[in-house]
Write a protein that holds these residues in place. Structure first.
Motif, PDB file in Angstrom:
ATOM      1  N   UNK A 935      33.510  17.283  38.002  1.00 23.62           N
ATOM      2  CA  UNK A 935      33.849  16.893  39.218  1.00 23.62           C
ATOM      3  C   UNK A 935      33.012  17.543  40.199  1.00 23.62           C
ATOM      4  N   UNK A 936      32.820  18.951  40.009  1.00 22.66           N
ATOM      5  CA  UNK A 936      31.905  19.593  40.929  1.00 22.66           C
ATOM      6  C   UNK A 936      30.247  18.991  41.005  1.00 22.66           C
ATOM      7  N   UNK A 937      30.007  18.724  40.012  1.00 19.92           N
ATOM      8  CA  UNK A 937      28.579  17.988  39.780  1.00 19.92           C
ATOM      9  C   UNK A 937      28.481  16.543  40.685  1.00 19.92           C
ATOM     10  N   UNK A 938      29.409  15.838  40.311  1.00 20.53           N
ATOM     11  CA  UNK A 938      29.582  14.375  40.951  1.00 20.53           C
ATOM     12  C   UNK A 938      29.895  14.426  42.696  1.00 20.53           C
ATOM     13  N   UNK A 939      30.623  15.471  43.101  1.00 13.16           N
ATOM     14  CA  UNK A 939      30.636  15.818  44.382  1.00 13.16           C
ATOM     15  C   UNK A 939      29.282  16.187  44.998  1.00 13.16           C
ATOM     16  N   UNK A 940      28.609  16.966  44.498  1.00 16.68           N
ATOM     17  CA  UNK A 940      27.425  17.598  44.870  1.00 16.68           C
ATOM     18  C   UNK A 940      26.377  16.500  44.683  1.00 16.68           C
ATOM     19  N   UNK A 941      26.354  15.518  43.790  1.00 15.84           N
ATOM     20  CA  UNK A 941      25.503  14.328  43.785  1.00 15.84           C
ATOM     21  C   UNK A 941      25.624  13.298  44.909  1.00 15.84           C
ATOM     22  N   UNK A 942      26.886  13.288  45.275  1.00 12.74           N
ATOM     23  CA  UNK A 942      27.257  12.426  46.423  1.00 12.74           C
ATOM     24  C   UNK A 942      26.683  12.772  47.688  1.00 12.74           C
ATOM     25  N   UNK A 943      26.248  13.979  47.917  1.00 10.05           N
ATOM     26  CA  UNK A 943      25.630  14.540  49.176  1.00 10.05           C
ATOM     27  C   UNK A 943      24.083  14.758  48.841  1.00 10.05           C
ATOM     28  N   UNK A 944      23.863  15.102  47.740  1.00  6.04           N
ATOM     29  CA  UNK A 944      22.470  15.380  47.061  1.00  6.04           C
ATOM     30  C   UNK A 944      22.044  14.748  46.117  1.00  6.04           C
ATOM     31  N   UNK A 945      21.872  13.552  46.171  1.00  3.88           N
ATOM     32  CA  UNK A 945      21.273  12.438  45.058  1.00  3.88           C
ATOM     33  C   UNK A 945      20.091  12.789  44.449  1.00  3.88           C
ATOM     34  N   UNK A 946      19.352  13.410  45.244  1.00  6.04           N
ATOM     35  CA  UNK A 946      17.776  13.575  44.383  1.00  6.04           C
ATOM     36  C   UNK A 946      17.942  15.112  44.157  1.00  6.04           C
ATOM     37  N   UNK A 947      18.523  15.963  44.000  1.00  6.06           N
ATOM     38  CA  UNK A 947      18.523  17.137  43.830  1.00  6.06           C
ATOM     39  C   UNK A 947      18.293  17.622  42.248  1.00  6.06           C
ATOM     40  N   UNK A 948      17.334  18.190  41.794  1.00  6.30           N
ATOM     41  CA  UNK A 948      16.636  18.249  40.543  1.00  6.30           C
ATOM     42  C   UNK A 948      17.679  19.044  39.694  1.00  6.30           C
ATOM     43  N   UNK A 949      18.300  20.128  40.414  1.00  2.81           N
ATOM     44  CA  UNK A 949      19.199  20.852  39.645  1.00  2.81           C
ATOM     45  C   UNK A 949      20.515  20.183  39.231  1.00  2.81           C
ATOM     46  N   UNK A 950      21.063  19.590  40.326  1.00  4.27           N
ATOM     47  CA  UNK A 950      22.384  18.793  40.114  1.00  4.27           C
ATOM     48  C   UNK A 950      22.094  17.660  38.942  1.00  4.27           C
ATOM     49  N   UNK A 951      20.998  17.050  39.087  1.00  2.00           N
ATOM     50  CA  UNK A 951      20.762  15.869  38.152  1.00  2.00           C
ATOM     51  C   UNK A 951      20.660  16.406  37.040  1.00  2.00           C
ATOM     52  N   UNK A 952      20.135  17.583  36.698  1.00  2.00           N
ATOM     53  CA  UNK A 952      19.873  18.103  35.178  1.00  2.00           C
ATOM     54  C   UNK A 952      21.211  18.533  34.779  1.00  2.00           C
ATOM     55  N   UNK A 953      22.062  19.090  35.644  1.00  2.00           N
ATOM     56  CA  UNK A 953      23.351  19.506  35.116  1.00  2.00           C
ATOM     57  C   UNK A 953      24.156  18.115  34.578  1.00  2.00           C
ATOM     58  N   UNK A 954      23.912  17.326  35.553  1.00  2.00           N
ATOM     59  CA  UNK A 954      24.825  15.845  35.103  1.00  2.00           C
ATOM     60  C   UNK A 954      24.122  15.241  33.842  1.00  2.00           C
ATOM     61  N   UNK A 955      22.852  15.213  33.656  1.00  4.35           N
ATOM     62  CA  UNK A 955      22.284  14.867  32.388  1.00  4.35           C
ATOM     63  C   UNK A 955      22.745  15.401  31.300  1.00  4.35           C
ATOM     64  N   UNK A 956      22.727  16.964  31.341  1.00  3.65           N
ATOM     65  CA  UNK A 956      22.983  17.730  30.197  1.00  3.65           C
ATOM     66  C   UNK A 956      24.499  17.598  29.809  1.00  3.65           C
ATOM     67  N   UNK A 957      25.277  17.212  30.789  1.00  7.73           N
ATOM     68  CA  UNK A 957      26.718  17.166  30.381  1.00  7.73           C
ATOM     69  C   UNK A 957      27.061  15.945  29.617  1.00  7.73           C
ATOM     70  N   UNK A 958      26.239  14.806  29.988  1.00  8.49           N
ATOM     71  CA  UNK A 958      26.429  13.528  29.494  1.00  8.49           C
ATOM     72  C   UNK A 958      25.744  13.161  28.252  1.00  8.49           C
TER      73      UNK A 958
END
Length: 1114
Positions: A935-958
């Motif tokens: 939930x935290x990562x998805x909320x962060x990506x809604x505001x910063x969709x091109x942030x490398x750190x958040x994208x990396x966390x998101x892909x690592x989870x899935x």
């Protein structure tokens, strides 16, 4: 014979009394009967009358005579055969191939059929049976002499030749008979049956099934009331006796008009009746949005942002067509609609440059390139200080393949910089100057150097940076007040002297050379030369590769080494004539046109831009990461080493020394804050060196201690924090705790200098005690557990209590913190956070250091709640969510202030990152669900969709579950809408890695087929992502995206498509040398000469010509 008109009535047209065979005429004599036929105008009528009378006689004979004589039948057969012969002669030229077979068929006797000759003769011209009134049922057939051989082949008749009847009614067992679909009339059901049924995957049904509410998807109910057999007439339509009195005095013209026309003439509106149209929720929302924009264009005609949003909104309408028409909207139609809206906006706002630029951008496909260029030049003539206009003008000329050349673009950049510099110096004062004009000029200079680097002219770009730094940073004291042109003239003598320039070994600067011109260079300065590549080239030639492969390997090798300008060694007697490659020799005339004076507060930025140009990351915490560094980071995450340029070890060492020399030589000329920043860069440079060699960091600790002994760095809290942070990155969290426990009592007592760093010291100390993973490390989801005992938690509570009470000297005295002090500290921290939130809400215009202090204090409060509640995650998240909500409010209230909004966004980003770190650490200590982290990562990506750190966390989870629905939905939704190429590159890299993992599981050590991606649809998804991103005008000139696209097509797609894609990429980025090299990789030897000739025509740097390859291979 019967007459022509066998009628004997007084009402006939011709009152003629006709006689039969048995009776005679009564009224008129025979000679008068047909006198009108003797007229010359009826000369042909008697013949036709004779024929009709003969046919009438024959018809009467057919009824009377039951059988025909043989003579008549023979005559009829002769007539039919003669007709056939004539017809065959007429069409003799047809079907010559089957001439013999047809002759046999014609000669064969026809089957004997007893048929009446008149019927047989006339039936060939008839279609329906009703046209032959005397046809008997046994004679109702026709002989088909042109047989259809397919009936024998398929053993059945063609379905189109068989009559089919659809059942109008549907029958239910025990129920009433009703029409299909609830229709009431035969006519309506026939119309409905003609409508083409659309499948579930059609464009309209996709929208309906995904967006329509549930009530629209339910089947229609059968109407209970039976259809009525009459049409009701409303009572108002009945004639009224008093109606004439109402229209007394009314104009006659109004009686002839309908209601809408009369209201229109009077200027009154008519309320339209709402039509019962079934619209989906998405279509209703789009219609409301369109109506809102139409209303705002009338009420806010001078709102430029609103007009631009209205134009961008047309792309969403293109994806969802209206429900009534469901017609397919083409891109050309959408573009015409955008241009029409833009013209309307320009009529209302005639002098707005933003709208004019957007209009020219839209018209690039419709207007000629020369016409667009003239329009831009005219705008620049009237607005010479508009930086946005200059940027678009430069990119437009840079991306035109037809007229592009490196020398021409250098002249355009020279014109831009010289014009802006004249306004900066004050020699031109015709227009108002924009804010931060010097910063904008420096940005254009950096773009020029990046352009030269991508075109292969690295030596010229490095020389431009060296000359600009020498002019501004190392300018002699006696020349600081001189004019810019005088400085450049004197700098030329230094440039041609042959002494080391900025960044080279032994370089001391222009100011030192002015005072010591007679000093000779030392031995170290003479030995400073680039590494030789002769050995590597011989190794490549011995491999006996193909010509194109040998050329690419040597070209890439020389390009990685030859990036520093060549200059003659005067001590050895060398001259400019000794240069083997003339392109490596950069004269002062080549860079003097781009030089300008930089203000003193921007000289550190000039130095940092040079380091970033060379590949060293030196951005601060507030500054956004460069896109190039982000892309390199993505390649490192997914292991796509093929996209990196290869370079050998000696070249890396040479570049590493050059970067170190830049930092060391810059420290001499900077003081204060900039000196501190350069010192932190020096520490980071040493840490990168040790980390890249994978050695023990004892050498780094020794080097760092020597740096900290410097009097300027001894009491610098920023340098100490950077040292502790780098120790933690290198794995020495225990050493970092010792350094912090020593530094806090020594540095934090004095709150007059750098007091904003105090909360950061305590935050880092608690994180190192708890062994929380370092933030700079890229997120790697692991299931390893961390053992934390109660003593460490107690120590953390004690440290944060000392921070709250400012007891910096009691860090090692754990007994000094009692239970009462802990409760008081918790209350104080809560009050401190609330007061900070209130103060920052009132006044947001604060410095970067103050915002960092606010952020560190919030994190300390969250850590205190986390350790005070015995590592309870909800307590820490409650504090962080409170700060996050306040930052959301502040961000919405300061949209127009870009500087404040940028600082708030950075704090919001750091809050999200800290929440991820706390949740991940809690998962390593306790067993918990993935839901809070997701939930935290998805909320962060809604505001910063091109942030490398958040994208990396998101892909690592899935990645672990091998179900990629969330990832595909996220990328499919945001790609094309976000104007950053980082998101697209991350999506493509994740797809490549996903497929490689699948193929490793399937094939193992066996070589994977080259076309494995094209067979399962992942290549189509990659194409879709890249095409969407490259359609965006803001990302279509990103050369790295084109490189990735060509890489995917060449390795996992089709070479034919890669060839077409290569020419598309040159249309958008004709200055990028890597694209030409990709073209050689695609076409190989077939178009090697053609591509190299094109490079020479566009003045792209070629390190080794093809003729030299032929000589070396021979």
């Amino acid at each position: 014979m019967n007459p022509l008109f066998p009628v004997s009535t007084t009402n006939s047209l011709f009152p003629v009394s006709l006689c039969s065979n048995d009776t005679a005429s009564v009224t008129n004599p025979p000679e008068v009967k047909l006198d009108w036929l003797q007229n010359k105008s009826f000369t042909n009528i008697p013949c036709e009358v004779q024929k009709l009378q003969e046919q009438k006689e024959d018809s009467t004979l057919i009824q009377e005579i039951p059988e025909f004589s043989d003579e008549n039948s023979d005559n009829n057969e002769e007539k039919t055969e003669s007709r056939k012969r004539k017809k065959k002669k007429k069409h003799k030229h047809k079907n010559k191939k089957n001439k013999s077979s047809k002759r046999e068929i014609s000669r064969s006797p026809s089957p004997t059929v007893k048929m009446k000759p008149r019927i047989m003769e006339n039936q060939g011209n008839k279609v329906f049976i009703e046209e032959l009134p005397y046809l008997e049922p046994e004679d109702a057939f026709r002989i088909d002499r042109k047989s259809n051989i397919h009936n024998w082949k398929y053993e059945s008749l063609y379905k189109g030749h068989i009559a089919s009847f659809s059942n109008l009614f549907q029958y239910t067992l025990g129920g009433e008979t009703i029409l299909k679909g609830g229709e009431t009339t035969m006519k309506d059901s026939k119309c409905k049956s003609k409508e083409k049924m659309k499948r579930y995957f059609s464009r309209e049904n996709k929208v309906l099934t995904s967006q329509a509410p549930l009530s629209h998807l339910l089947p229609k109910k059968v109407p209970d009331n039976s259809p009525s057999d009459f049409l009701s007439v409303p009572l108002e339509m009945h004639s009224n006796e008093n109606s004439s009195s109402k229209h007394v005095g009314v104009d006659v013209r109004e009686k002839l008009m309908d209601e809408n026309t009369s209201h229109y003439i009077r200027g009154e509106g008519v309320a339209k009746e709402e039509k019962n149209i079934c619209l989906t929720e998405t279509e209703q929302r789009l219609n409301r949005k369109t109506a809102e924009f139409n209303s705002r264009t009338r009420t806010e005609p001078h709102n430029i942002d609103m007009w631009l949003q209205f134009i961008e909104f047309q792309d969403f309408l293109f994806k969802y067509p209206e429900s009534e028409g469901h017609f397919k909207i083409t891109k050309a139609a959408v573009m015409e609609k955008k241009i029409a809206i833009m013209r309307k906006a320009m009529e209302v706002n005639p002098g707005n440059i933003t709208l004019k630029l957007e209009y020219l951008q839209l018209c690039r496909g419709a207007m000629e390139a020369e016409e667009v260029n003239k329009e831009m030049e005219d705008l620049i003539f009237h607005n010479p200080t508009n930086i946005t206009l200059w940027s678009q003008y430069l990119m437009f000329n840079q991306s035109r393949l037809v007229s592009f050349s490196v020398s021409r673009m250098c002249k355009v950049y020279q014109k831009c910089i010289s014009t802006l510099v004249k306004y900066q110096e004050g020699s031109l004062q015709t227009h108002t100057l924009p804010e931060n004009l010097s910063s904008e000029i420096l940005g254009i200079f950096v773009k020029l150097c990046m352009f030269l680097k991508e075109a292969g002219h690295k030596e010229r770009a490095v020389a431009a940076f060296q000359a600009l730094i020498e002019l501004n940073v190392f300018c002699p004291e006696r020349l600081k007040s001189a004019d810019r042109t005088d400085k450049i003239i004197i700098l030329e003598s230094f440039w041609d002297s042959g002494v080391p320039r900025f960044g080279e070994e032994g370089a001391k600067g222009w100011s030192f050379w002015m005072d010591n011109k007679d000093l000779l260079p030392s031995e170290s300065e003479r030995s400073w030369k680039e590494p030789s590549v002769d050995t590597e080239e011989q190794t490549i030639l011995q491999g006996k590769h193909a010509k194109w492969e040998t050329w690419i390997q040597i070209e890439t090798l020389r390009e990685s080494v030859h990036w520093l300008p060549w200059k003659p060694n005067l001590s050895d007697g060398e001259t400019m004539d000794d240069c083997e490659d003339v392109d490596r020799l950069v004269l002062f005339e080549d860079v003097s046109h781009f030089l300008f004076c930089v203000p003193e507060d921007m000289r550190y930025r000039l130095l940092s831009e040079f380091l970033t140009f060379l590949g060293f990351e030196c951005y601060s915490l507030r500054e956004a990461e460069q896109e190039n560094s982000k892309m390199m980071q993505i390649i490192d995450i997914f292991g796509l080493e093929d996209l990196k340029k290869s370079s050998f070890q000696e070249e890396k060492e040479f570049l590493h020394k050059f970067i170190g020399n830049i930092i060391q030589q810059g420290l001499v000329k900077f003081q204060g804050v900039h000196h501190t920043k350069l010192t932190t860069l020096l520490l980071r440079f040493q840490a990168q060196n040790e980390n890249s060699e994978n050695t023990d960091f004892k050498k780094f600790k020794k080097t760092a201690r020597n740096i900290l002994k410097d009097p300027q760095n001894r009491n610098s809290k920023t340098v100490w924090l950077e040292y502790c942070h780098l120790l933690s990155n290198l794995g020495g969290q225990g050493d970092s705790v010792e350094v912090l426990e020593t530094a806090i009592p020594m540095l934090c007592i004095n709150n007059t200098v750098e007091k904003e760093c105090v909360p950061t010291f305590y935050k880092n100390l608690v994180e190192n005690i708890l062994k929380i993973p370092v933030d700079d490390e890229m997120f790697k989801f692991s299931k390893k557990t961390v053992m934390i005992n109660a003593e460490l938690v107690k120590k953390c509570v004690h440290v944060l209590s000392c921070f709250c009470d400012s007891r910096h000297g009691d860090l090692k005295n754990l007994e000094s913190t009692t239970a009462v002090i802990k409760l008081k500290s918790r209350k104080k921290l809560e009050e401190l956070l609330n007061s900070l939130l209130q103060d920052y809400e009132k006044d947001t215009k604060r410095s970067e250091e103050e915002w960092m202090c606010f952020l560190a204090t919030s994190q300390c409060c969250a850590l205190f709640e986390f350790v005070f509640s015995d590592l309870n995650l909800d307590s820490a998240l409650c504090v962080l969510n409170k700060v996050q909500c306040k930052l959301f409010t502040l961000s919405g209230a300061h949209v127009e202030d870009k500087d404040v909004n940028q600082k708030i966004d950075h704090c919001l980003e750091q809050i999200f990152r800290y929440k991820i770190r706390i949740i991940h650490y809690h998962m390593s200590v306790h067993h918990s669900s993935l839901s809070p982290l997701r939930e935290t990562v998805e909320a962060a990506l809604e505001i910063f969709p091109d942030h490398v750190y958040f994208l990396n966390v998101f892909t690592e989870l899935e990645k672990g579950c091998m179900v990629f629905g969330r990832i595909d939905r996220f990328f499919g939704h945001h790609i094309g809408r976000v104007s950053s190429p980082v998101l697209t590159l991350f999506a493509v890299a994740s797809l490549i890695q996903r497929q490689k993992q699948r193929m490793d599981l399937i094939y193992g050590d066996i070589e994977t087929p080259q076309s494995f991606m094209s067979c399962n649809g992942l290549m189509n998804k990659i194409r879709s992502y890249l095409d969407k991103s490259l359609e965006n005008p803001k990302t279509q000139h990103c050369s790295f995206l084109w490189n990735v696209y060509l890489y995917c097509e060449r390795n996992y797609g089709q070479n034919e498509r890669a060839g077409g894609l290569f020419y598309r990429s040159l249309q958008m980025c004709p200055w990028v040398k890597d694209l030409y090299l990709d073209g050689v990789n695609i076409f190989k030897d077939s178009k090697l000469e053609e591509i190299t000739d094109l490079m020479l025509e566009k003045e792209i740097r070629v390190q080794i010509p093809l003729e030299e390859i032929d000589i070396l291979q021979s």
